[in-house]
Design an enzyme around this catalytic site. Structure first.
Site: not given
Ligand code: NAP
Length: 271
Positions: A29, A73, A96
């Site tokens: 990322k 994460q 997300d």
């Protein structure tokens, strides 16, 4: 926009602990963000970080006007309640698409941050010219981040959707009978080479979400990556199939960047 003197988009990532897969994903990322000219920052914390400490980090990022979007994460260490953390993220920065507000908007077909993996798959089908309207799509796996949103998104009355969807899981009976009816088969099971050629009809489109690291001393990296589908035997039957690596994983990464771009535009307009 940067040529006009506006700052570039900023994607932040929070990484807790030492999980090797999570470290790899966050590194990707970071690399992707830099590759497209975004600012990228990673907040790394040890495994024994408390829930309260992590909530404080989320709160800090929520309130930083220079951060357009951020991800925490997953998975998080067992002593931290993931739902509590996701709930604490400002939905406007939840690139997300995991916050209940954004999940709700996705279900209702309202503009929002779509979860990156299903978003990437939908883009991939569209770009590959795969007709979805009226097709029978079978999704195997009902996780909150892949299978369930995929099933919802493809069943919506919308462009690049309008499928008739069957969502399968570990309690599904006669799975192969169902998967053989799929015009589009999405495999998100987390079991290596689970989908075999007898489960796929001729001419189907197969999307392989699975990621498995298999140790291989002959490979310079010491391992190779493979998917949930037995690609070698399934591919000859398919109209189209995604490889692993180089398929859904890449599209997931692209989708996160697209969501960040959206968050940036919204943020810049509101400043
Ligand atoms: P997950 O949370 O473990 O969910 C797996 C799903 O598969 C569950 O719904 C489970 O059913 C179902 N399942 C397990 N065994 C089954 C069986 N024998 N028959 C039918 N269904 C079965 O997995 P996930 O997070 O969705 O991830 C799935 C895979 O995709 C993993 O390999 C993961 O690494 C990969 N992944 C890739 C990307 C990418 O960007 N390419 C992104 C996310 C995940 P139950 O609900 O009944 O337990």
């Amino acid at each position: 926009m940067t040529d006009k003197g506006v700052r570039p988009p900023h994607l932040a990532a929070v990484l807790v602990g030492e999980d090797p897969a999570s470290k790899t994903y966050v590194a990707s990322k970071e690399k992707d963000s830099r590759g497209v000219g975004f600012t990228s920052s990673v907040y790394r914390y040890p495994e024994n970080t408390t829930e309260k400490e992590l909530l404080d980090v989320v709160n800090f990022l929520n309130n930083d006007p220079e951060v357009d979007g951020f991800i925490v994460q997953l998975p998080l260490p067992k002593h931290i309640d993931e739902n509590k953390i996701i709930n604490a993220i400002n939905p406007d920065k939840d690139v997300d698409g995991f916050h209940p507000v954004n999940v709700g908007k996705m279900v209702l077909g309202m503009p929002t941050f779509l979860p990156a993996t299903p978003y990437g798959i939908q883009t991939l089908l569209q770009r590959a010219g795969i007709e979805t309207q009226g097709k029978h799509c079978v999704v195997i796996g009902r996780s909150n981040i892949v299978g369930t949103p995929m099933a919802i998104m493809l069943s919506r009355n919308a462009k690049d959707a309008n499928c008739t969807v069957t969502l399968c899981h570990s309690r599904t009976q006669n799975l192969a009978e169902i998967t053989r009816q799929a015009d589009i088969l999405v495999a998100a099971i987390g079991k290596r080479h689970f989908v075999t050629e007898d489960m796929v009809k001729d001419g189907a489109v197969v999307v392989d979400v699975g990621i498995h690291r298999v140790e291989d001393p002959t490979n310079p990296k010491g391992y190779y990556i493979t998917g949930d589908v037995d690609f070698e035997h399934v591919a000859p039957k398919c109209q189209a199939i995604t490889p692993v690596p180089g398929g859904v994983g890449v599209m997931t990464r692209v989708s996160l960047l697209l969501n960040t771009m959206t968050a940036y535009r919204n943020n810049i307009i509101s400043i």
